[in-house]
Write a protein that holds these residues in place. Structure first.
Motif, PDB file in Angstrom:
ATOM      1  N   PHE A 278       0.813  -1.216   0.000  1.00 24.94           N
ATOM      2  CA  PHE A 278       0.000   0.000   0.000  1.00 24.94           C
ATOM      3  C   PHE A 278       0.849   1.270   0.000  1.00 24.94           C
ATOM      4  O   PHE A 278       0.516   2.235  -0.674  1.00 24.94           O
ATOM      5  CB  PHE A 278      -0.925   0.021   1.217  1.00 24.94           C
ATOM      6  N   SER A 279       1.924   1.289   0.779  1.00 21.61           N
ATOM      7  CA  SER A 279       2.630   2.550   1.009  1.00 21.61           C
ATOM      8  C   SER A 279       4.122   2.547   0.706  1.00 21.61           C
ATOM      9  O   SER A 279       4.730   3.599   0.638  1.00 21.61           O
ATOM     10  CB  SER A 279       2.445   2.978   2.464  1.00 21.61           C
ATOM     11  N   GLY A 280       4.705   1.363   0.535  1.00 25.06           N
ATOM     12  CA  GLY A 280       6.154   1.301   0.374  1.00 25.06           C
ATOM     13  C   GLY A 280       6.880   1.132   1.695  1.00 25.06           C
ATOM     14  O   GLY A 280       8.095   0.979   1.718  1.00 25.06           O
ATOM     15  N   LYS A 281       6.139   1.153   2.806  1.00 26.04           N
ATOM     16  CA  LYS A 281       6.695   0.852   4.132  1.00 26.04           C
ATOM     17  C   LYS A 281       5.988  -0.381   4.677  1.00 26.04           C
ATOM     18  O   LYS A 281       4.792  -0.575   4.434  1.00 26.04           O
ATOM     19  CB  LYS A 281       6.468   2.021   5.102  1.00 26.04           C
ATOM     20  N   TRP A 282       6.730  -1.182   5.439  1.00 25.00           N
ATOM     21  CA  TRP A 282       6.100  -2.348   6.046  1.00 25.00           C
ATOM     22  C   TRP A 282       5.040  -1.927   7.055  1.00 25.00           C
ATOM     23  O   TRP A 282       5.251  -1.016   7.851  1.00 25.00           O
ATOM     24  CB  TRP A 282       7.147  -3.224   6.736  1.00 25.00           C
ATOM     25  N   ALA A 283       3.894  -2.584   6.977  1.00 18.39           N
ATOM     26  CA  ALA A 283       2.786  -2.284   7.881  1.00 18.39           C
ATOM     27  C   ALA A 283       1.974  -3.556   8.087  1.00 18.39           C
ATOM     28  O   ALA A 283       1.909  -4.417   7.204  1.00 18.39           O
ATOM     29  CB  ALA A 283       1.903  -1.177   7.306  1.00 18.39           C
ATOM     30  N   ARG A 284       1.347  -3.661   9.255  1.00 17.55           N
ATOM     31  CA  ARG A 284       0.512  -4.825   9.544  1.00 17.55           C
ATOM     32  C   ARG A 284      -0.961  -4.470   9.352  1.00 17.55           C
ATOM     33  O   ARG A 284      -1.449  -3.469   9.884  1.00 17.55           O
ATOM     34  CB  ARG A 284       0.723  -5.312  10.987  1.00 17.55           C
ATOM     35  N   GLY A 285      -1.641  -5.318   8.571  1.00 13.71           N
ATOM     36  CA  GLY A 285      -3.056  -5.098   8.341  1.00 13.71           C
ATOM     37  C   GLY A 285      -3.791  -6.387   8.041  1.00 13.71           C
ATOM     38  O   GLY A 285      -3.179  -7.466   7.938  1.00 13.71           O
ATOM     39  N   VAL A 286      -5.098  -6.266   7.901  1.00 13.27           N
ATOM     40  CA  VAL A 286      -5.943  -7.423   7.598  1.00 13.27           C
ATOM     41  C   VAL A 286      -5.642  -7.916   6.185  1.00 13.27           C
ATOM     42  O   VAL A 286      -5.650  -7.143   5.230  1.00 13.27           O
ATOM     43  CB  VAL A 286      -7.427  -7.053   7.732  1.00 13.27           C
ATOM     44  N   LYS A 287      -5.376  -9.212   6.063  1.00  6.91           N
ATOM     45  CA  LYS A 287      -5.084  -9.803   4.760  1.00  6.91           C
ATOM     46  C   LYS A 287      -6.313  -9.695   3.850  1.00  6.91           C
ATOM     47  O   LYS A 287      -7.410 -10.103   4.225  1.00  6.91           O
ATOM     48  CB  LYS A 287      -4.702 -11.276   4.935  1.00  6.91           C
ATOM     49  N   ASN A 288      -6.115  -9.111   2.672  1.00  7.52           N
ATOM     50  CA  ASN A 288      -7.232  -8.986   1.728  1.00  7.52           C
ATOM     51  C   ASN A 288      -6.751  -9.210   0.300  1.00  7.52           C
ATOM     52  O   ASN A 288      -5.586  -9.548   0.060  1.00  7.52           O
ATOM     53  CB  ASN A 288      -7.941  -7.629   1.882  1.00  7.52           C
ATOM     54  N   HIS A 289      -7.649  -9.010  -0.649  1.00  7.16           N
ATOM     55  CA  HIS A 289      -7.352  -9.300  -2.051  1.00  7.16           C
ATOM     56  C   HIS A 289      -6.182  -8.466  -2.570  1.00  7.16           C
ATOM     57  O   HIS A 289      -5.324  -8.972  -3.305  1.00  7.16           O
ATOM     58  CB  HIS A 289      -8.599  -9.043  -2.900  1.00  7.16           C
TER      59      HIS A 289
END
Length: 361
Positions: A278-289
């Protein structure tokens, strides 16, 4: 009531900080209600223009007389070629087609100097509006910025994901440091060895005592903390307080999209992943399509903020359509503990639970 160094410095009743989640989650009501309930409300201002920051500060000042803070992103140099941007943009083509979006041929990417200038303008607003606490993510500001803020008696908080980052924050003059474990949702706040973030991230319960042994300034624990048990555990391991994101994200006063809140409230602990799609930085989020479709492209995607700009139209369209498949649904790992409740209820319940565990706060 235990008045430790952190609560005295922040002038709060309880050692609880509402994480400064950028992107609209930290509404004026969320920030003010947190401060009114005895914690520290924080504006997530990383993406905000100086005029927007000034307006929100004034709005919050009408809603609370208690201290609140603000978080800014420290700009890091980036130099991305047009060819790499085109390659990353091409990888997003099929997703844009699924959302019936036009092809993107004007990237509108600012250069580092422009980003740095905007950061300096944000700093001036913080000073002019007399915000008492300022925290930083993605790096440590220059000594000039630190000195100027301290000259105006502004308390400074850094962010660290490793012991070395915490040590550097103390050496730079931060008054306290937020230590972010791998359980935390949203972007990783670190600034050293970022290319290895996804594989080498350390969990909070392991990281916390190592940091508290290495530095002398107050440590704030962040990552997976949702209730009084997490607060008690963090303080037993040496932290003087906690910073919580996901727990506040699902609160009634949060500005998170209803689809985002529902996603966090409905998933299990093993359904969040690291992504830089999404942003070019590592981030934790809900796995989606979106994450699954982009995971094979992550290696060559441009760094933040370039990739963040490239995906902006996708995230905006998905939000408008209430489509969770293509939204950045940031979340920590303790999702089963998330509740839809008011800020006041969250903090009251945390304090009561911690007291039952014989932790005086």
């Amino acid at each position: 009531m235990l008045r430790n160094e952190m609560t005295k410095c922040l002038k709060v009743a309880y050692p609880i900080i509402q994480a400064p989640m950028a992107g609209g989650v930290t509404t004026s009501k969320l920030v003010a209600e947190t401060s009114n309930a005895g914690g520290l409300g924080m504006i997530g201002a990383g993406y905000m223009a100086p005029t927007q920051i000034r307006d929100q500060i004034k709005e919050i000042q009408k809603l609370t007389s208690k201290p609140f803070g603000i978080n800014l992103f420290v700009p890091q140099p980036f130099d991305v070629s047009e060819d790499s941007m085109k390659a990353a943009n091409q990888a997003l083509t099929t997703i844009r087609q699924q959302l019936h979006l036009p092809d993107k041929d004007n990237f509108g990417i600012a250069d580092y100097n422009e980003v740095l200038e905007a950061f300096k303008e944000q700093i001036q607003v913080v000073i002019e509006e007399q915000v008492p606490i300022c925290s930083f993510t993605f790096g440590i500001p220059s000594q000039e910025v630190i000195a100027e803020l301290k000259q105006h008696n502004i308390t400074l908080m850094g962010t660290a994901t490793t012991v070395m980052e915490a040590v550097q924050n103390e050496a730079a003059g931060m008054d306290m440091v937020v230590v972010q474990g791998s359980e935390a949702g949203g972007h990783r706040g670190g600034f050293l060895n970022q290319e290895q973030e996804s594989s080498d991230s350390v969990g909070l319960m392991s990281l916390l005592p190592q940091v508290t042994d290495a530095i002398t300034i107050p440590v704030v624990a962040a990552g997976g903390i949702m209730d009084g048990r997490g607060l008690a555990a963090s303080m037993c391991l040496g932290a003087q307080g906690v910073q919580m994101g996901t727990a506040f994200l699902t609160c009634v006063e949060s500005g998170a999209h209803p689809v985002h809140k529902e996603a966090v409230l409905s998933i299990s602990e093993d359904q969040t992943v690291y992504t830089r799609s999404f942003s070019g930085k590592w981030a934790r989020g809900v796995k989606n399509h979106f994450i699954l479709e982009m995971q094979n492209h992550e290696v060559y995607l441009p760094d933040f903020p370039v990739q963040n700009t490239l995906t902006q139209d996708i995230r905006k369209a998905a939000s408008a359509e209430n489509n969770p498949d293509f939204m950045s649904l940031w979340s920590g790992q303790s999702t089963r503990l998330a509740k839809s409740q008011t800020v006041e209820a969250l903090i009251e319940n945390m304090v009561a639970e911690a007291k039952k565990l014989n932790v005086n706060i």
